[in-house]
Design a protein around this motif. Structure first.
Motif, PDB file in Angstrom:
ATOM      1  N   VAL A 199      -3.543  13.757   0.083  1.00  0.00           N
ATOM      2  CA  VAL A 199      -2.756  12.585  -0.291  1.00  0.00           C
ATOM      3  C   VAL A 199      -1.854  12.225   0.876  1.00  0.00           C
ATOM      4  O   VAL A 199      -1.009  13.027   1.289  1.00  0.00           O
ATOM      5  N   MET A 200      -2.044  11.018   1.425  1.00  0.00           N
ATOM      6  CA  MET A 200      -1.255  10.585   2.577  1.00  0.00           C
ATOM      7  C   MET A 200      -0.408   9.386   2.189  1.00  0.00           C
ATOM      8  O   MET A 200      -0.945   8.368   1.728  1.00  0.00           O
ATOM      9  N   ILE A 201       0.886   9.494   2.354  1.00  0.00           N
ATOM     10  CA  ILE A 201       1.757   8.347   2.122  1.00  0.00           C
ATOM     11  C   ILE A 201       1.534   7.349   3.261  1.00  0.00           C
ATOM     12  O   ILE A 201       1.469   7.714   4.436  1.00  0.00           O
ATOM     13  N   ALA A 202       1.365   6.076   2.888  1.00  0.00           N
ATOM     14  CA  ALA A 202       1.000   5.046   3.866  1.00  0.00           C
ATOM     15  C   ALA A 202       2.172   4.680   4.765  1.00  0.00           C
ATOM     16  O   ALA A 202       3.277   4.421   4.281  1.00  0.00           O
ATOM     17  N   HIS A 203       1.922   4.659   6.051  1.00  0.00           N
ATOM     18  CA  HIS A 203       2.879   4.166   7.050  1.00  0.00           C
ATOM     19  C   HIS A 203       2.217   3.019   7.813  1.00  0.00           C
ATOM     20  O   HIS A 203       1.000   2.822   7.731  1.00  0.00           O
ATOM     21  N   ASP A 204       3.013   2.284   8.571  1.00  0.00           N
ATOM     22  CA  ASP A 204       2.485   1.122   9.276  1.00  0.00           C
ATOM     23  C   ASP A 204       1.310   1.464  10.184  1.00  0.00           C
ATOM     24  O   ASP A 204       0.386   0.663  10.362  1.00  0.00           O
ATOM     25  N   ASP A 205       1.339   2.681  10.783  1.00  0.00           N
ATOM     26  CA  ASP A 205       0.285   3.034  11.737  1.00  0.00           C
ATOM     27  C   ASP A 205      -0.848   3.838  11.103  1.00  0.00           C
ATOM     28  O   ASP A 205      -1.759   4.291  11.799  1.00  0.00           O
ATOM     29  N   THR A 206      -0.809   4.023   9.794  1.00  0.00           N
ATOM     30  CA  THR A 206      -1.896   4.735   9.111  1.00  0.00           C
ATOM     31  C   THR A 206      -3.165   3.888   9.147  1.00  0.00           C
ATOM     32  O   THR A 206      -3.151   2.713   8.786  1.00  0.00           O
TER      33      THR A 206
ATOM     34  N   ILE B  40       0.876  -1.176   0.000  1.00  0.00           N
ATOM     35  CA  ILE B  40       0.000   0.000   0.000  1.00  0.00           C
ATOM     36  C   ILE B  40       0.909   1.219   0.000  1.00  0.00           C
ATOM     37  O   ILE B  40       1.666   1.446   0.940  1.00  0.00           O
ATOM     38  N   GLY B  41       0.821   1.993  -1.062  1.00  0.00           N
ATOM     39  CA  GLY B  41       1.731   3.126  -1.201  1.00  0.00           C
ATOM     40  C   GLY B  41       1.182   4.422  -0.662  1.00  0.00           C
ATOM     41  O   GLY B  41       1.902   5.225  -0.072  1.00  0.00           O
ATOM     42  N   ALA B  42      -0.119   4.645  -0.877  1.00  0.00           N
ATOM     43  CA  ALA B  42      -0.705   5.917  -0.461  1.00  0.00           C
ATOM     44  C   ALA B  42      -2.199   5.759  -0.263  1.00  0.00           C
ATOM     45  O   ALA B  42      -2.827   4.811  -0.754  1.00  0.00           O
ATOM     46  N   ILE B  43      -2.755   6.700   0.474  1.00  0.00           N
ATOM     47  CA  ILE B  43      -4.200   6.791   0.677  1.00  0.00           C
ATOM     48  C   ILE B  43      -4.623   8.211   0.334  1.00  0.00           C
ATOM     49  O   ILE B  43      -3.997   9.182   0.786  1.00  0.00           O
ATOM     50  N   VAL B  44      -5.655   8.326  -0.468  1.00  0.00           N
ATOM     51  CA  VAL B  44      -6.209   9.646  -0.778  1.00  0.00           C
ATOM     52  C   VAL B  44      -7.540   9.769  -0.049  1.00  0.00           C
ATOM     53  O   VAL B  44      -8.452   8.982  -0.272  1.00  0.00           O
TER      54      VAL B  44
END
Length: 458
Positions: free
Chosen positions: A419-426, A410-414
């Motif tokens: 636009v949010m770059i995906a991190h483990d805690d997202t 998972i690269g990003a969430i819009v």
């Protein structure tokens, strides 16, 4: 899913190859027994020989109980008529047609309705290819540019070269180089093999790097992988067909565009319809013509005629005479593999662009964008998360809690306009647009199931 594909040419054959390994029941219809024999030999698909819009042929192909009909023959009229017959006689639930002629495309909103011409989705290869090339022109140095969430986020493929700030350094260094810009390296291909990107992974010259970022920051991230090229200003297009004319129309207001068209009558038509493009009537592989038009000053030469050989030869000549970059439209996949990275900078496959558009219509769950990558082996998709914490396997969960299939990132969430770059805690929320990269598309079904709320499970 039971799918009937009409047309076993480059598009139909490529689509069948993509879908055959995904637990689908595929039938391909074509008049040419040789094409069908080749498809049946290498893939687990059923074939039917015959004219694609004949009712008996469609019945033999299984339209009576098919979930979907995809008409991609060379004839617009055959594709449209096949959809009409599939709806009228067999009530095939979903019907997709490839339509190329502008005479139909310009009136698509008035033509394609259940009460008139029952085509659920119209795919125009020329429009898809034109948009694809336009993105490559907008981002000099990119190998591929894929847009998501109405263009807010982009997945970009670039070749890493010495001169790029990150080359020779770990991916984690990106934070030091661009503290105010977030990006995610979704995949790295080194000598043709996929490498899972980690913070400690060193970017090497020659790596093919796929990264995702807010579209506004794409050029900044590209500079990390290679010395940033200047924006293209002078553009020469070979071929005044639908793609060449459409591309010139998109570019002429902000670029100096010259278009070469062999046919005099067509050249005259283009001269009247294009406002700021210089139209040249002649042969794009004519040394004298290219010399007179100062090919050595051209930033990018784009060959988009209907003739693969003519495109390749004119681009080779243009490059030899000093054009800085060349892009070539090539129908035959075998030619793409031959010329890419040699004298041709970017080989463009219209089949891949069309197949990508079709995949977004075929995928289960709410997948709004799908791009076929690396000759169909990989895929990038945009899925919308639906449901709640009780019905969804992703909503309300952090990225590190989601059971992603192997090789899926998972690269990003819009979320809305953000636009949010995906991190483990997202944490994924309902209605998020989740952008993923699949190194191995054989796991696409597992990804689809993740994004299907329990009420929609098959």
């Amino acid at each position: 899913m039971k799918i009937v594909i009409l047309g076993g040419g480059e598009v139909g054959g490529t689509l069948a190859e993509n879908l055959a390994g995904e637990d689908n029941d595929i039938t391909v219809v074509d008049n040419d027994p040789t094409k069908l024999a080749m498809l049946a030999e290498y893939h687990d698909i059923r074939t039917v020989q015959g004219h694609a819009s004949y009712p008996r042929v469609l019945r033999n192909a299984g339209c009576e109980d098919a979930d979907m009909l995809i008409a991609v023959t060379q004839s617009d009229e055959t594709n449209m008529m096949a959809c009409q017959i599939a709806y009228t006689m067999f009530r095939t639930p979903k019907r997709i047609a490839r339509v190329r002629s502008e005479e139909y495309i310009d009136f698509r909103d008035q033509l394609f309705h259940k009460d008139d011409m029952p085509v659920d989705h119209v795919i125009s290869p020329e429009q898809k290819v034109t948009q694809y090339i336009k993105r490559l022109v907008d981002y000099p140095g990119a190998l591929q540019v894929m847009e998501f969430a109405s263009g807010r986020a982009s997945l970009v493929a670039v070749k890493a070269y010495y001169g790029g700030k990150l080359v020779g350094h770990a991916i984690s260094s990106l934070k030091d180089h661009m503290p105010n810009v977030e990006t995610r390296v979704a995949a790295i291909f080194r000598q043709g093999k996929a490498i899972k990107p980690m913070g400690t992974t060193i970017i090497e010259a020659g790596d093919e790097v796929f990264f995702i970022a807010d579209t506004r920051y794409v050029r900044m991230v590209m500079e990390e992988m290679q010395k940033l090229e200047h924006q293209y200003r002078r553009i020469m297009i070979a071929g005044g067909g639908n793609v060449g004319a459409g591309l010139a129309r998109m570019l002429e207001d902000n670029h100096q565009v010259k278009l070469i068209e062999r046919n005099q009558e067509r050249a005259e038509q283009l001269n009247e319809s294009l406002s700021h493009t210089t139209i040249l009537q002649g042969d794009a592989s004519n040394h004298r013509l290219l010399s007179d038009e100062h090919i050595e000053d051209v930033d990018v030469f784009i060959a988009v005629t209907n003739d693969d050989e003519a495109n390749i030869m004119s681009a080779m000549l243009a490059k030899k005479m000093g054009a800085k970059k060349t892009m070539v439209l090539i129908q035959r996949q075998a030619y793409v593999d031959l010329v890419q990275d040699d004298v041709i900078d970017i080989a463009i496959s219209p089949q891949r662009a069309t197949v990508s558009a079709l995949l977004s219509l075929i995928r289960k769950a709410d997948i709004v964008n799908a791009y076929s990558l690396r000759k169909g082996a990989a895929e990038a998709i945009e899925a919308i998360a639906h449901g709640d914490e009780k019905t969804s396997k992703v909503v309300g969960k952090a990225i590190n809690e989601i059971k992603l299939p192997p090789g899926t990132t998972i690269g990003a969430i819009v979320r809305g306009h953000e636009v949010m770059i995906a991190h483990d805690d997202t944490i994924v929320q309902a209605d998020d647009h989740v952008i993923m990269f699949l190194v191995d598309k054989k796991y696409i079904r597992e990804v689809e199931r993740l994004f299907q709320p329990s009420a929609l499970f098959f």
